[in-house]
Design a protein around this motif. Structure first.
Motif, short mmCIF file in Angstrom:
data_model
loop_
_atom_site.label_atom_id
_atom_site.label_comp_id
_atom_site.label_asym_id
_atom_site.label_seq_id
_atom_site.Cartn_x
_atom_site.Cartn_y
_atom_site.Cartn_z
N VAL A 1 0.76 -1.38 -0.19
CA VAL A 1 0.27 0.23 0.03
C VAL A 1 0.75 0.98 -0.11
CG1 VAL A 1 -1.48 1.01 1.71
CG2 VAL A 1 -2.39 -0.77 1.27
N HIS A 2 2.05 1.45 0.81
CA HIS A 2 2.56 2.35 0.83
C HIS A 2 3.43 2.24 -0.33
CE1 HIS A 2 1.61 3.92 5.06
NE2 HIS A 2 1.27 3.07 5.16
N CYS A 3 3.99 1.34 -0.77
CA CYS A 3 4.80 1.62 -2.28
C CYS A 3 3.54 2.81 -3.44
CB CYS A 3 5.41 0.79 -2.85
SG CYS A 3 6.20 -0.24 -1.62
N SER A 4 2.68 2.50 -3.30
CA SER A 4 1.55 2.52 -4.21
C SER A 4 1.85 3.79 -3.83
CB SER A 4 0.46 1.69 -4.05
OG SER A 4 0.61 1.32 -3.70
N LEU A 5 1.51 4.41 -3.24
CA LEU A 5 1.15 5.89 -2.65
C LEU A 5 2.69 6.85 -3.38
CD1 LEU A 5 1.00 6.24 1.23
CD2 LEU A 5 -0.61 6.58 -0.84
N ASP A 6 3.26 6.40 -3.68
CA ASP A 6 4.36 6.93 -4.28
C ASP A 6 4.19 6.88 -6.13
OD1 ASP A 6 5.89 7.15 -2.60
OD2 ASP A 6 7.52 5.20 -2.76
N VAL A 7 3.75 5.65 -6.32
CA VAL A 7 3.15 5.70 -7.61
C VAL A 7 1.57 7.21 -7.74
CG1 VAL A 7 2.15 4.50 -9.60
CG2 VAL A 7 3.30 3.20 -7.61
N ILE A 8 0.73 7.10 -6.68
CA ILE A 8 0.39 8.47 -6.59
C ILE A 8 0.70 9.78 -7.41
CG2 ILE A 8 -2.07 9.58 -5.09
CD1 ILE A 8 -2.95 6.67 -4.36
N ASP A 9 1.72 9.45 -6.35
CA ASP A 9 2.06 11.42 -6.59
C ASP A 9 2.92 11.92 -7.13
OD1 ASP A 9 1.66 12.47 -3.87
OD2 ASP A 9 3.35 10.98 -3.04
N GLU A 10 3.05 10.28 -8.07
CA GLU A 10 3.92 10.48 -9.47
C GLU A 10 2.76 10.97 -10.54
OE1 GLU A 10 6.39 8.35 -12.90
OE2 GLU A 10 5.81 6.73 -10.61
N ARG A 11 1.50 10.00 -10.30
CA ARG A 11 0.32 10.77 -11.44
C ARG A 11 -0.12 11.85 -11.03
NH1 ARG A 11 -2.73 4.99 -12.21
NH2 ARG A 11 -0.72 3.91 -12.86
N VAL A 12 0.23 12.31 -9.61
CA VAL A 12 -0.47 13.34 -9.79
C VAL A 12 0.10 14.36 -9.75
CG1 VAL A 12 -1.34 15.43 -7.86
CG2 VAL A 12 -1.88 12.52 -8.23
N ASN A 13 1.78 14.80 -10.04
CA ASN A 13 2.70 15.50 -10.21
C ASN A 13 2.42 15.72 -12.07
OD1 ASN A 13 2.33 15.98 -7.72
ND2 ASN A 13 3.95 14.69 -6.60
#
Lengths: 194, 192
Positions: free
Chosen positions: A84-96
């Motif tokens: 789950v926490h690794c996925s957070l990075d992916v979210i940030d990446e996509r959002v940014n």
């Protein structure tokens, strides 16, 4: 353990394998709770029916964990939380770096974030930057099902934060939210859309 | 019973034609905020919070009765049973669009219960899990004050208190209303 005050920063995808601070910070307190498994009523007789959600999470806008719940028998909570926490990075990446076109302006569903060998992680981002994550063992989830799941999950979340005794930004302690999430997770397996 | 049907019809009619509506969630969230703020201000002294809610309700009730009388355009109730029907089927109906059930009368017709099947104030609410709120806080206590204030303005001294609440895990939300006396001496002078 890093001091709790260190802000859970997002890292680029390359560093995501090492645990960012937020990962270390969250699990220790949560695991003990997961082991007492309040959600088990859902699991035992529902062995992998194809559509299995093994973990759901709500993460605040500063990447602080608000709710984390796994739905497995095995003692793999830590692993799931790591995913789950690794996925957070992916979210940030996509959002940014929004690569894709503008019509996604109001799109909350982020789609498949982080496929691994055993799991797939889907994400959803509300307009207040609260993230919902769902980890499933089913490697063939329809987007519509996932969307539908998140829609219901979002509704449950809205009701939970509408509780006047809930403090925004704090963990969601509500039992009825937990129960409702279990129901939603259970019904996901049954494959009903609508 | 005839009065009860009449009251139900009246309530329905007033609700439909003469009442301005507001969003229910606005009410729910506003009230919820008030209660949780009171809890914070009184350091979770729930007895105090109950009392404050009752006081606030009393002040609301004293004013609200005027609005009620103007909108419903009703006269004096014949007895306390009629009053109860009026409260449930007209009062709660026009202000909150709910009709709590009137039941559990005592033999002397001076005490009844209102059972709230739904309670718009308590939507979304889950009492804090501190081990005390479940036993001490009456979340919707403002209702008690409102009834007390409103009825006092029409020459009825009553006592109202909650005896159970679904928020505490009880099966029903029940408010007990007791008529203490009719306030005869403070009747307005007969100016007709």
């Amino acid at each position: 353990m890093p001091s709790p005050s260190s802000p859970p920063r997002a890292h680029g995808p390359t560093t995501s394998r090492e645990q960012p601070p937020s990962i270390r910070r969250a699990p220790p307190s949560r695991c003990s709770r997961v082991n007492c498994r309040p959600a088990d009523s859902a699991a035992p007789d529902q062995l992998p029916s194809g559509n299995m959600i093994v973990c759901v999470a709500v993460v605040g806008h500063q990447n602080n964990p608000l709710y984390l719940q796994s739905f497995t028998e095995a003692d793999d909570a830590l692993k799931l939380h790591h995913v789950v926490h690794c996925s957070l990075d992916v979210i940030d990446e996509r959002v940014n770096n929004p690569k894709r076109s503008a019509p996604t302006l109001n799109e909350t569903f982020l789609g498949l974030l982080y496929p691994t060998e055993n799991y797939k992680v889907y994400g959803y981002l509300t307009n207040t930057k609260v993230k919902f994550l769902m980890v499933t063992t089913d490697l063939d989830v329809k987007d519509a099902d996932a969307r539908n799941f998140f829609r219901k999950f979002h509704a449950a979340y809205v009701d939970a934060v509408s509780n006047p005794f809930h403090v925004p930004g704090k963990k969601i302690a509500s039992r009825s939210f937990g129960a409702r999430v279990s129901t939603i997770v259970k019904s996901f397996g049954s494959g009903t859309v609508g | 019973m005839a009065t009860s049907q009449k009251a139900a019809r009246l309530g329905e009619e007033v609700w439909k034609t003469r009442v301005d509506k507001v969003n229910a969630e606005l009410v729910t969230l506003t009230y919820g905020t008030i209660v949780s703020q009171l809890c914070a201000d009184y350091d979770n002294d729930y007895a105090q919070v109950n009392q404050q809610l009752d006081k606030m309700g009393y002040n609301i009730g004293m004013r609200l009765i005027e609005d009620f009388l103007a909108k419903s355009n009703t006269g004096r109730c014949g007895n306390f049973r009629d009053t109860a029907e009026m409260i449930s089927k007209v009062g709660f109906k026009i202000f909150l669009n709910i009709t709590p059930t009137v039941t559990n009368w005592t033999a002397d017709n001076k005490q009844f219960s209102l059972l709230f099947d739904e309670n718009p104030l308590a939507d979304f609410v889950e009492l804090p899990d501190d081990g005390r709120a479940q036993d001490e806080l009456w979340f919707s206590n403002i209702f008690c004050g409102i009834l007390r204030g409103a009825l006092e303005m029409v020459q009825m001294s009553i006592e109202a208190r909650f005896v159970s609440d679904v928020l505490r895990g009880n099966d029903v939300t029940e408010m007990r209303v007791t008529l203490i006396r009719y306030i005869e001496d403070e009747m307005p002078p007969d100016d007709e």
